[in-house]
Design a protein around this motif. Structure first.
Motif, PDB file in Angstrom:
ATOM      1  N   VAL A  34      15.552 117.558  27.948  1.00  0.00           N
ATOM      2  CA  VAL A  34      14.925 116.818  26.859  1.00  0.00           C
ATOM      3  C   VAL A  34      14.293 115.551  27.423  1.00  0.00           C
ATOM      4  O   VAL A  34      14.657 115.089  28.502  1.00  0.00           O
ATOM      5  N   ALA A  35      13.349 114.991  26.668  1.00  0.00           N
ATOM      6  CA  ALA A  35      12.677 113.761  27.095  1.00  0.00           C
ATOM      7  C   ALA A  35      12.424 112.877  25.894  1.00  0.00           C
ATOM      8  O   ALA A  35      12.407 113.342  24.740  1.00  0.00           O
ATOM      9  N   ILE A  36      12.214 111.606  26.182  1.00  0.00           N
ATOM     10  CA  ILE A  36      11.906 110.641  25.137  1.00  0.00           C
ATOM     11  C   ILE A  36      10.851 109.692  25.666  1.00  0.00           C
ATOM     12  O   ILE A  36      10.908 109.256  26.820  1.00  0.00           O
ATOM     13  N   ALA A  37       9.853 109.414  24.846  1.00  0.00           N
ATOM     14  CA  ALA A  37       8.808 108.450  25.190  1.00  0.00           C
ATOM     15  C   ALA A  37       9.002 107.218  24.311  1.00  0.00           C
ATOM     16  O   ALA A  37       9.026 107.320  23.079  1.00  0.00           O
ATOM     17  N   VAL A  38       9.152 106.065  24.960  1.00  0.00           N
ATOM     18  CA  VAL A  38       9.457 104.812  24.275  1.00  0.00           C
ATOM     19  C   VAL A  38       8.598 103.697  24.874  1.00  0.00           C
ATOM     20  O   VAL A  38       7.991 103.867  25.928  1.00  0.00           O
ATOM     21  N   PRO A  39       8.569 102.527  24.206  1.00  0.00           N
ATOM     22  CA  PRO A  39       7.821 101.408  24.795  1.00  0.00           C
ATOM     23  C   PRO A  39       8.334 101.043  26.184  1.00  0.00           C
ATOM     24  O   PRO A  39       9.517 101.217  26.502  1.00  0.00           O
ATOM     25  N   ALA A  40       7.447 100.509  26.998  1.00  0.00           N
ATOM     26  CA  ALA A  40       7.758 100.256  28.405  1.00  0.00           C
ATOM     27  C   ALA A  40       8.761  99.140  28.614  1.00  0.00           C
ATOM     28  O   ALA A  40       9.203  98.932  29.743  1.00  0.00           O
ATOM     29  N   GLU A  41       9.142  98.436  27.570  1.00  0.00           N
ATOM     30  CA  GLU A  41      10.202  97.440  27.725  1.00  0.00           C
ATOM     31  C   GLU A  41      11.542  98.106  28.005  1.00  0.00           C
ATOM     32  O   GLU A  41      12.497  97.454  28.434  1.00  0.00           O
ATOM     33  N   ASN A  42      11.655  99.427  27.759  1.00  0.00           N
ATOM     34  CA  ASN A  42      12.926 100.116  27.955  1.00  0.00           C
ATOM     35  C   ASN A  42      13.363 100.072  29.410  1.00  0.00           C
ATOM     36  O   ASN A  42      12.608 100.435  30.309  1.00  0.00           O
ATOM     37  N   THR A  43      14.585  99.607  29.641  1.00  0.00           N
ATOM     38  CA  THR A  43      15.174  99.650  30.980  1.00  0.00           C
ATOM     39  C   THR A  43      16.521 100.362  30.981  1.00  0.00           C
ATOM     40  O   THR A  43      17.053 100.658  32.042  1.00  0.00           O
ATOM     41  N   TRP A  44      17.083 100.630  29.796  1.00  0.00           N
ATOM     42  CA  TRP A  44      18.402 101.259  29.695  1.00  0.00           C
ATOM     43  C   TRP A  44      18.261 102.573  28.945  1.00  0.00           C
ATOM     44  O   TRP A  44      17.731 102.623  27.839  1.00  0.00           O
ATOM     45  N   TYR A  45      18.771 103.632  29.560  1.00  0.00           N
ATOM     46  CA  TYR A  45      18.765 104.942  28.921  1.00  0.00           C
ATOM     47  C   TYR A  45      19.953 105.722  29.438  1.00  0.00           C
ATOM     48  O   TYR A  45      20.473 105.464  30.530  1.00  0.00           O
ATOM     49  N   LYS A  46      20.422 106.689  28.666  1.00  0.00           N
ATOM     50  CA  LYS A  46      21.670 107.373  29.005  1.00  0.00           C
ATOM     51  C   LYS A  46      21.659 108.795  28.467  1.00  0.00           C
ATOM     52  O   LYS A  46      21.308 109.026  27.306  1.00  0.00           O
ATOM     53  N   ALA A  47      22.078 109.738  29.316  1.00  0.00           N
ATOM     54  CA  ALA A  47      22.288 111.108  28.857  1.00  0.00           C
ATOM     55  C   ALA A  47      23.596 111.173  28.082  1.00  0.00           C
ATOM     56  O   ALA A  47      24.605 110.587  28.486  1.00  0.00           O
ATOM     57  N   VAL A  48      23.567 111.874  26.970  1.00  0.00           N
ATOM     58  CA  VAL A  48      24.764 112.100  26.155  1.00  0.00           C
ATOM     59  C   VAL A  48      25.053 113.598  26.233  1.00  0.00           C
ATOM     60  O   VAL A  48      24.408 114.394  25.538  1.00  0.00           O
ATOM     61  N   GLU A  49      25.967 113.974  27.097  1.00  0.00           N
ATOM     62  CA  GLU A  49      26.235 115.398  27.316  1.00  0.00           C
ATOM     63  C   GLU A  49      27.051 115.958  26.158  1.00  0.00           C
ATOM     64  O   GLU A  49      28.044 115.364  25.737  1.00  0.00           O
ATOM     65  N   LEU A  50      26.613 117.091  25.647  1.00  0.00           N
ATOM     66  CA  LEU A  50      27.229 117.713  24.486  1.00  0.00           C
ATOM     67  C   LEU A  50      28.109 118.878  24.924  1.00  0.00           C
ATOM     68  O   LEU A  50      27.648 119.780  25.635  1.00  0.00           O
ATOM     69  N   GLU A  51      29.377 118.853  24.525  1.00  0.00           N
ATOM     70  CA  GLU A  51      30.245 119.980  24.832  1.00  0.00           C
ATOM     71  C   GLU A  51      29.632 121.245  24.264  1.00  0.00           C
ATOM     72  O   GLU A  51      29.210 121.281  23.107  1.00  0.00           O
ATOM     73  N   SER A  52      29.602 122.281  25.086  1.00  0.00           N
ATOM     74  CA  SER A  52      28.911 123.521  24.734  1.00  0.00           C
ATOM     75  C   SER A  52      29.834 124.703  25.001  1.00  0.00           C
ATOM     76  O   SER A  52      30.844 124.559  25.699  1.00  0.00           O
ATOM     77  N   PRO A  53      29.524 125.886  24.468  1.00  0.00           N
ATOM     78  CA  PRO A  53      30.388 127.036  24.706  1.00  0.00           C
ATOM     79  C   PRO A  53      30.574 127.304  26.199  1.00  0.00           C
ATOM     80  O   PRO A  53      29.673 127.081  27.010  1.00  0.00           O
ATOM     81  N   ALA A  54      31.760 127.774  26.570  1.00  0.00           N
ATOM     82  CA  ALA A  54      32.084 128.043  27.976  1.00  0.00           C
ATOM     83  C   ALA A  54      31.114 129.050  28.575  1.00  0.00           C
ATOM     84  O   ALA A  54      30.650 129.982  27.910  1.00  0.00           O
ATOM     85  N   ASP A  55      30.801 128.831  29.859  1.00  0.00           N
ATOM     86  CA  ASP A  55      29.961 129.748  30.642  1.00  0.00           C
ATOM     87  C   ASP A  55      28.546 129.877  30.081  1.00  0.00           C
ATOM     88  O   ASP A  55      27.887 130.908  30.250  1.00  0.00           O
ATOM     89  N   THR A  56      28.088 128.844  29.384  1.00  0.00           N
ATOM     90  CA  THR A  56      26.702 128.794  28.929  1.00  0.00           C
ATOM     91  C   THR A  56      26.107 127.475  29.399  1.00  0.00           C
ATOM     92  O   THR A  56      26.791 126.645  30.002  1.00  0.00           O
ATOM     93  N   GLU A  57      24.830 127.268  29.118  1.00  0.00           N
ATOM     94  CA  GLU A  57      24.222 126.009  29.493  1.00  0.00           C
ATOM     95  C   GLU A  57      24.774 124.873  28.647  1.00  0.00           C
ATOM     96  O   GLU A  57      24.995 125.028  27.441  1.00  0.00           O
ATOM     97  N   ARG A  58      24.999 123.730  29.305  1.00  0.00           N
ATOM     98  CA  ARG A  58      25.531 122.563  28.622  1.00  0.00           C
ATOM     99  C   ARG A  58      24.365 121.746  28.079  1.00  0.00           C
ATOM    100  O   ARG A  58      23.557 121.221  28.840  1.00  0.00           O
ATOM    101  N   ARG A  59      24.297 121.636  26.745  1.00  0.00           N
ATOM    102  CA  ARG A  59      23.192 120.953  26.092  1.00  0.00           C
ATOM    103  C   ARG A  59      23.363 119.433  26.177  1.00  0.00           C
ATOM    104  O   ARG A  59      24.433 118.922  26.508  1.00  0.00           O
ATOM    105  N   THR A  60      22.289 118.718  25.817  1.00  0.00           N
ATOM    106  CA  THR A  60      22.311 117.279  26.018  1.00  0.00           C
ATOM    107  C   THR A  60      21.525 116.544  24.948  1.00  0.00           C
ATOM    108  O   THR A  60      20.688 117.129  24.251  1.00  0.00           O
ATOM    109  N   ALA A  61      21.820 115.265  24.824  1.00  0.00           N
ATOM    110  CA  ALA A  61      21.002 114.304  24.094  1.00  0.00           C
ATOM    111  C   ALA A  61      20.624 113.207  25.076  1.00  0.00           C
ATOM    112  O   ALA A  61      21.203 113.092  26.164  1.00  0.00           O
ATOM    113  N   LEU A  62      19.649 112.403  24.702  1.00  0.00           N
ATOM    114  CA  LEU A  62      19.190 111.306  25.552  1.00  0.00           C
ATOM    115  C   LEU A  62      18.876 110.113  24.665  1.00  0.00           C
ATOM    116  O   LEU A  62      18.109 110.239  23.697  1.00  0.00           O
TER     117      LEU A  62
END
Length: 477
Positions: free
Chosen positions: A315-343
């Protein structure tokens, strides 16, 4: 990119220097890896230690010349992982759902190859040098040795011959090759073949949010379908992709953009296109990225690869260039599948925490057939976007569930935890955004109001999702 009027001349000069330093070391077309919120690691060697007996980690020596450039050596004290630089920082990637992992150097954005066509003391030497997609030379198996250490196993197959090699840190080599990493040991791994992936800590807290008057923010979310071979977006060039997103941003008058099914190497072209097209000009946008992952070995996570040599997938996010802090928020996902995310990315002058998310696929025949995980992801996301003191959440994404769908045996809809705490742009209309289903959402705090909620036209739509945009009005803060 940075806006000098907001950061001050000295800070801007420093950031410009860092950006140019990274860009000059990378090959044309490679990602700027500092834009990614993916997990980062140092590679510690059990064989090597400095004169004081401190732990030693592997460096990718980017400034060496010719076929030595990017060679990996166990040589850097890593008692404090937070002090390590880009030469000692790597990310993990996979193109086979976690069966193997590739290492990518943060210093030049290139994958590590085991080079088996070199002779003598450099046979099997590891170098950060692959500019294209992950291939056989870049695939390693993480072998858990059950003592807190891993071995990196490489399978060399050529001319009908197949041989497994373990990577060694050759601490007794001389002539500038001390600690050189080579895939060369065929017997049981010893101390030279033992490594640890040490997490590099990320900044935990955003800068202080400013006091701000009532503000209108135009938000856009779109699943771009850029990793799905059935969608036109998959075959788009970087320029075509950036143009398609920017067209929707112009229609939405977007101040913040949430993007799902996004390929990492499209971030920089999109950032430049937004700056060239939207009001504000150069140095006004940042595009940040977070990967979806697969588990490799027993306890590590590798970033899922995007097709067509476009870096990681997520996933991606476009924000004003003043942004210096960003963080992936990993989402628990079903076992043996891809682990989804937020940002999430902070916009301090707006006092806004902007976040995008992509939930697991639910329903019969998919990763989360009974949708219990989706409901847990909604609960977790509702908590995470609200945890930053002084910031108001504005978030959206492809949540892969309709407003009314429920898990098996439950009367509460999957996404109810979000509706309980936030206002959604298209409520109560809930118009479809993919086929006949509403899967895409924009949320804001309960004190906010939404207006102008719009579903983009299906005409000439290069994705299987329609874009969704609207204006959220946030009260003075």
């Amino acid at each position: 990119m940075r806006r000098t009027t907001r950061t001050g001349a000295l800070l801007a000069l420093l950031l410009t220097f860092l950006t140019l330093s990274i860009a000059s070391s990378a090959q044309a077309g490679d990602v700027l890896t500092e834009k990614s919120a993916g997990r980062k690691y140092a590679l510690q060697s059990k064989a090597a230690s400095d004169n004081a007996g401190k732990p030693v980690c592997v460096s990718a020596e980017i400034n060496d010349a010719g076929n030595q450039s990017g060679k990996l050596r166990a040589r850097t004290n890593c008692s404090d992982p937070s002090s390590l630089g880009s030469w000692e920082t790597f990310t993990l990637h996979t193109d086979d759902k976690g069966s193997h992992a590739a290492l990518r150097s943060e210093a030049n954005g290139l994958y590590v190859s085991a080079e088996f066509h070199d002779a003598d003391s450099h046979f099997g030497m590891l170098r950060a040098r692959q500019t294209d997609a992950i291939g056989n030379w870049e695939r390693f198996e993480l072998v858990d040795l059950k003592d807190g250490w891993y071995a990196l196993q490489y399978n060399f197959t050529e001319g009908g011959t197949s041989q497994d090699y373990y990577v060694s840190a050759e601490v007794n080599s001389t002539g500038g090759d001390e600690g050189l990493l080579r895939a060369r040991m065929t017997t049981t791994p010893g101390s030279w073949e033992r490594f640890k992936l040490v997490p590099i800590p990320a900044s935990s807290q955003p800068p202080t949010a400013a006091s701000t008057p009532t503000r209108n923010i135009h938000a856009l979310t779109w699943n771009t379908c850029s990793n799905n071979g059935d969608c036109p977006m998959y075959d788009y060039s970087a320029d075509e992709f950036a143009y398609a997103v920017t067209q929707r941003a112009v229609a939405a008058q977007a101040d913040v953009i949430f993007l799902e099914e996004f390929c990492e190497k499209l971030a920089k072209p999109l950032e430049q296109k937004l700056e060239a097209t939207l009001d504000g000009g150069a140095d006004t946008w940042d595009v940040r990225f977070a990967p979806i992952q697969y588990k490799v070995g027993t306890s590590h996570w590798a970033q899922k690869s995007c097709g067509a040599n476009r870096g990681a997938y997520g996933v991606a996010i476009a924000v004003p260039a003043e942004n210096t802090w960003y963080k992936a928020v990993e989402l628990e996902s079903p076992a043996d599948t891809e682990r989804r995310t937020a940002l999430c990315a902070a916009v301090p002058t707006w006092a806004v925490m902007a976040c995008t998310a992509h939930f697991s696929t639910g329903g019969s025949g998919y990763d989360d057939p009974k949708r219990y995980t989706q409901q847990a992801q909604a609960t977790y996301l509702a908590q995470q976007v609200a945890q930053y003191s002084g910031y108001r959440p504005v978030f959206g994404g492809d949540l892969n569930a309709t407003p009314t769908v429920t898990p098996d045996g439950s009367s509460e809809p999957v996404l109810q935890p979000l509706y309980n705490a936030y206002k959604e742009c298209d409520q109560p209309a809930n118009r479809p955004t993919k086929g006949s289903s509403k899967l895409d959402y924009l949320f804001g705090s309960t004190s906010a109001t939404w207006s102008g909620c719009t579903i983009g036209s299906n005409t000439a739509n290069p994705s299987d999702h329609q874009p969704l945009w609207g204006t959220v009005t946030l009260p003075a803060h």
